[in-house]
Design a protein around this motif. Structure first.
Motif, PDB file in Angstrom:
ATOM      1  N   MET A 137       0.844  -1.192   0.000  1.00  0.00           N
ATOM      2  CA  MET A 137       0.000   0.000   0.000  1.00  0.00           C
ATOM      3  C   MET A 137       0.877   1.239   0.000  1.00  0.00           C
ATOM      4  O   MET A 137       1.892   1.281   0.660  1.00  0.00           O
ATOM      5  CB  MET A 137      -0.910  -0.041   1.223  1.00  0.00           C
ATOM      6  N   ALA A 179       2.329   2.853  -2.718  1.00  0.00           N
ATOM      7  CA  ALA A 179       3.460   2.874  -3.640  1.00  0.00           C
ATOM      8  C   ALA A 179       3.604   4.230  -4.323  1.00  0.00           C
ATOM      9  O   ALA A 179       4.661   4.558  -4.836  1.00  0.00           O
ATOM     10  CB  ALA A 179       3.297   1.783  -4.694  1.00  0.00           C
ATOM     11  N   ASN A 221      -9.197   3.913  -0.191  1.00  0.00           N
ATOM     12  CA  ASN A 221      -8.112   3.005   0.195  1.00  0.00           C
ATOM     13  C   ASN A 221      -6.777   3.725   0.362  1.00  0.00           C
ATOM     14  O   ASN A 221      -5.744   3.073   0.493  1.00  0.00           O
ATOM     15  CB  ASN A 221      -7.961   1.895  -0.850  1.00  0.00           C
ATOM     16  N   ASP A 250      -2.370   3.149  -3.580  1.00  0.00           N
ATOM     17  CA  ASP A 250      -1.887   1.942  -4.244  1.00  0.00           C
ATOM     18  C   ASP A 250      -1.987   2.125  -5.762  1.00  0.00           C
ATOM     19  O   ASP A 250      -2.521   3.124  -6.256  1.00  0.00           O
ATOM     20  CB  ASP A 250      -2.631   0.704  -3.756  1.00  0.00           C
ATOM     21  N   GLU A 251      -1.482   1.144  -6.488  1.00  0.00           N
ATOM     22  CA  GLU A 251      -1.450   1.242  -7.951  1.00  0.00           C
ATOM     23  C   GLU A 251      -2.842   1.353  -8.558  1.00  0.00           C
ATOM     24  O   GLU A 251      -3.066   2.122  -9.491  1.00  0.00           O
ATOM     25  CB  GLU A 251      -0.709   0.040  -8.534  1.00  0.00           C
ATOM     26  N   THR A 253      -5.615   2.621  -7.195  1.00  0.00           N
ATOM     27  CA  THR A 253      -6.148   3.968  -6.952  1.00  0.00           C
ATOM     28  C   THR A 253      -5.448   4.985  -7.841  1.00  0.00           C
ATOM     29  O   THR A 253      -6.095   5.885  -8.397  1.00  0.00           O
ATOM     30  CB  THR A 253      -6.003   4.347  -5.466  1.00  0.00           C
TER      31      THR A 253
END
Length: 131
Positions: free
Chosen positions: A1, A3, A24, A63-64, A66
């Protein structure tokens, strides 16, 4: 989470219409930029790199998935970054490097905000400019 980090200044901020995209994400804090201004485009703002008296942003770790959803929301086109609605640039924040979305199109005739927070009431602008 987390990144990626993004700095948001409009509808993605807490309490705004698109904040659900941050469900998120991890809120890292806020920061102020004196090298961007916001233009009121109606339902959302557009940032441009121009000197200002300080624009407030919120910084999130995402994260990727999102990050991809925000890219899509902002009309970012990775294959032609300068042709989308927004392009993004890495900027230094007090929470580390973060992506900031900059508006690609004309802002002629749009109200300019060079201090405070887009969507804030005039009273909130006064308070923010004093802080």
């Amino acid at each position: 989470m987390g990144a990626y980090r993004i700095a948001v200044y409009g509808t993605l901020k807490a309490g705004r219409s698109n904040h659900h995209y941050m469900a998120n994400a991890r809120y890292l804090g806020e920061d102020w930029f004196s090298d961007i201004v916001l233009y009121d485009l109606g339902p959302y703002p557009g940032a441009r790199r121009e000197p200002s008296n300080g624009i407030r942003v919120e910084v999130y770790a995402v994260d990727e998935a999102t990050f991809g959803e925000v890219d899509a929301l902002e009309g970012y086109r990775p294959e032609a970054p300068d042709d989308g609605l927004y392009h993004r640039r890495l900027v230094s924040t007090r929470h580390g490097m973060a992506w900031l979305y900059l508006y690609n199109h004309s802002v002629e005739g749009c109200p300019r905000l060079d201090a405070g927070d887009w969507g804030a009431t005039p009273e909130e602008h006064s308070v923010q400019e004093r802080s």
